[in-house]
Design an enzyme around this catalytic site. Structure first.
Site, PDB file in Angstrom:
ATOM      1  N   LYS A 198     -31.383  23.584  12.200  1.00  0.00           N
ATOM      2  CA  LYS A 198     -30.476  23.230  11.101  1.00  0.00           C
ATOM      3  C   LYS A 198     -30.457  21.715  10.911  1.00  0.00           C
ATOM      4  O   LYS A 198     -30.506  21.210   9.784  1.00  0.00           O
ATOM      5  CB  LYS A 198     -29.068  23.776  11.383  1.00  0.00           C
ATOM      6  CG  LYS A 198     -29.009  25.303  11.259  1.00  0.00           C
ATOM      7  CD  LYS A 198     -27.728  25.903  11.786  1.00  0.00           C
ATOM      8  CE  LYS A 198     -27.828  27.435  11.799  1.00  0.00           C
ATOM      9  NZ  LYS A 198     -26.699  28.099  12.452  1.00  0.00           N
ATOM     10  N   GLN A 232     -21.414  26.936  15.902  1.00  0.00           N
ATOM     11  CA  GLN A 232     -22.485  27.866  16.289  1.00  0.00           C
ATOM     12  C   GLN A 232     -21.921  28.980  17.183  1.00  0.00           C
ATOM     13  O   GLN A 232     -21.236  28.708  18.169  1.00  0.00           O
ATOM     14  CB  GLN A 232     -23.597  27.092  17.018  1.00  0.00           C
ATOM     15  CG  GLN A 232     -24.824  27.914  17.342  1.00  0.00           C
ATOM     16  CD  GLN A 232     -25.582  28.418  16.105  1.00  0.00           C
ATOM     17  OE1 GLN A 232     -25.738  27.715  15.121  1.00  0.00           O
ATOM     18  NE2 GLN A 232     -26.018  29.664  16.157  1.00  0.00           N
ATOM     19  N   ASP A 271     -20.283  28.044   6.396  1.00  0.00           N
ATOM     20  CA  ASP A 271     -20.786  29.328   6.899  1.00  0.00           C
ATOM     21  C   ASP A 271     -20.120  30.500   6.168  1.00  0.00           C
ATOM     22  O   ASP A 271     -20.564  31.643   6.281  1.00  0.00           O
ATOM     23  CB  ASP A 271     -20.483  29.467   8.408  1.00  0.00           C
ATOM     24  CG  ASP A 271     -21.727  29.234   9.260  1.00  0.00           C
ATOM     25  OD1 ASP A 271     -22.841  29.357   8.727  1.00  0.00           O
ATOM     26  OD2 ASP A 271     -21.562  28.950  10.472  1.00  0.00           O
TER      27      ASP A 271
END
Ligand code: NAP
Length: 293
Positions: free
Chosen positions: A52, A96, A119
């Site tokens: 990422k 994460q 997200d």
């Protein structure tokens, strides 16, 4: 049979985003800034976050990786989230997953400012998505929609079977495929580990989206001729022939299913790269929204 080439499409999207960022730079504007928080040293998670960060560099975003030890308490993580929520320089950030067991994942995700939740995991954003309102769509389902759209795959009136009901893939995917619009307007069956006779259901499907994480689960006899097959699964299996010591495999028996399918995603190179591209797209959106405020 057409391969839905996520690697190529994600490259196209990254080029489009890079062009937008260049325009921002030319206008003397701030470029998007994505932060990623990682707790612990899980190998797969570190690889994902590394990809990422690399993708951010490629399109010209600023990026920050926040690494916290495995022993981080929930209080400490919530503190860090508050810092990111209030840091004006950060446009969006992700936590994460998975998190270590001492941390309540749902509490943590709810602490993220919805306007920075690129997200799309915060209940406010998930709710907006379910109500067809403009919001951050979770990156993996968003990437699948984008692939279907760019390959002009017809979804209207089709029967879509989703395997897996996780909050990050299966559940949102089922909502998005059933929404009014395109891609969407499908009749959706959402299956999970309690579903009986799953093969009987998948053989009825025009579109199968498999997101369970069981290698080679979906066999040729479980799909009908000309089905569209989307393989979300990513599982590391030991492989001595690979210098890394493992290979990445999907949920689909690609060799045999691809002989029947009309469209199919490979693993790797299908949904995986799309997920990262759509995270970048959400971050660009977050920057644009903050600019408007
Ligand atoms: P998850 O949270 O573990 O959920 C798995 C889902 O599959 C659950 O709903 C589970 O049912 C269901 N399931 C398990 N065994 C089943 C079976 N035999 N038959 C039917 N359903 C079954 O997984 P996830 O986070 O959604 O991830 C799924 C896979 O996608 C993993 O391989 C993951 O690595 C991969 N993934 C890929 C990307 C990408 O970018 N390509 C992104 C995210 C995840 P229950 O709910 O009943 O337990």
């Amino acid at each position: 049979m057409t391969i839905l080439d996520g690697k190529k499409v994600s490259d196209d999207i990254k080029n489009e985003i890079a062009a937008e960022v260049q325009k921002m730079k030319d206008n003397g504007e701030k470029v998007p800034h994505l932060a990623a928080v990682i707790v612990g040293d899980d190998g797969a998670s570190l690889t994902y976050v590394g990809s990422k960060v690399k993708a951010c560099e490629r399109v010209g975003f600023q990026s920050t990786m926040v690494r916290l030890p495995n022993t981080t308490s929930q209080f400490e993580l919530l503190d860090k989230i508050e810092e990111l929520n209030t840091n004006d320089d950060i446009d969006g950030f992700i936590i994460q997953l998975p998190l270590p067991p001492q941390i309540d994942t749902q509490k943590v995700l709810m602490a993220v400012d919805p306007s920075k939740d690129v997200d799309g995991f915060h209940p406010e954003n998930f709710g907006k998505m379910a109500l067809d309102m403009s919001t951050f769509i979770p990156a993996t389902p968003f990437g699948i929609l984008e692939l279907l759209e760019r390959y002009n795959v017809d979804t209207k009136g089709k029967h879509t079977v989703v395997i897996g009901r996780s909050h990050i893939v299966g559940r949102p995917m089922s909502i998005l495929m059933s929404r009014k619009g395109w891609p969407g307007n499908s009749t959706v069956t959402l299956t999970h580990s309690n579903t009986k006779n799953i093969a009987q259901i998948t053989t009825q499907a025009d579109i199968v989206i498999s997101a369970l994480g069981v290698p080679n689960f979906l066999k040729a006899e479980m799909v009908r001729d000309d089905a569209v097959v989307i393989d979300v699964g990513i599982t590391r299996v030991p492989d001595e022939t690979n210098p890394k010591g493992y290979a990445i495999v999907g949920d689909v028996d690609f060799e045999n299913v691809s002989k029947k399918a009309s469209f199919i995603t490979p693993v790797p190179g299908g949904v995986g790269p799309m997920t990262i591209a759509m995270l970048l797209k959400n971050t660009l959106l977050a920057r644009e929204q903050r600019k408007g405020n």
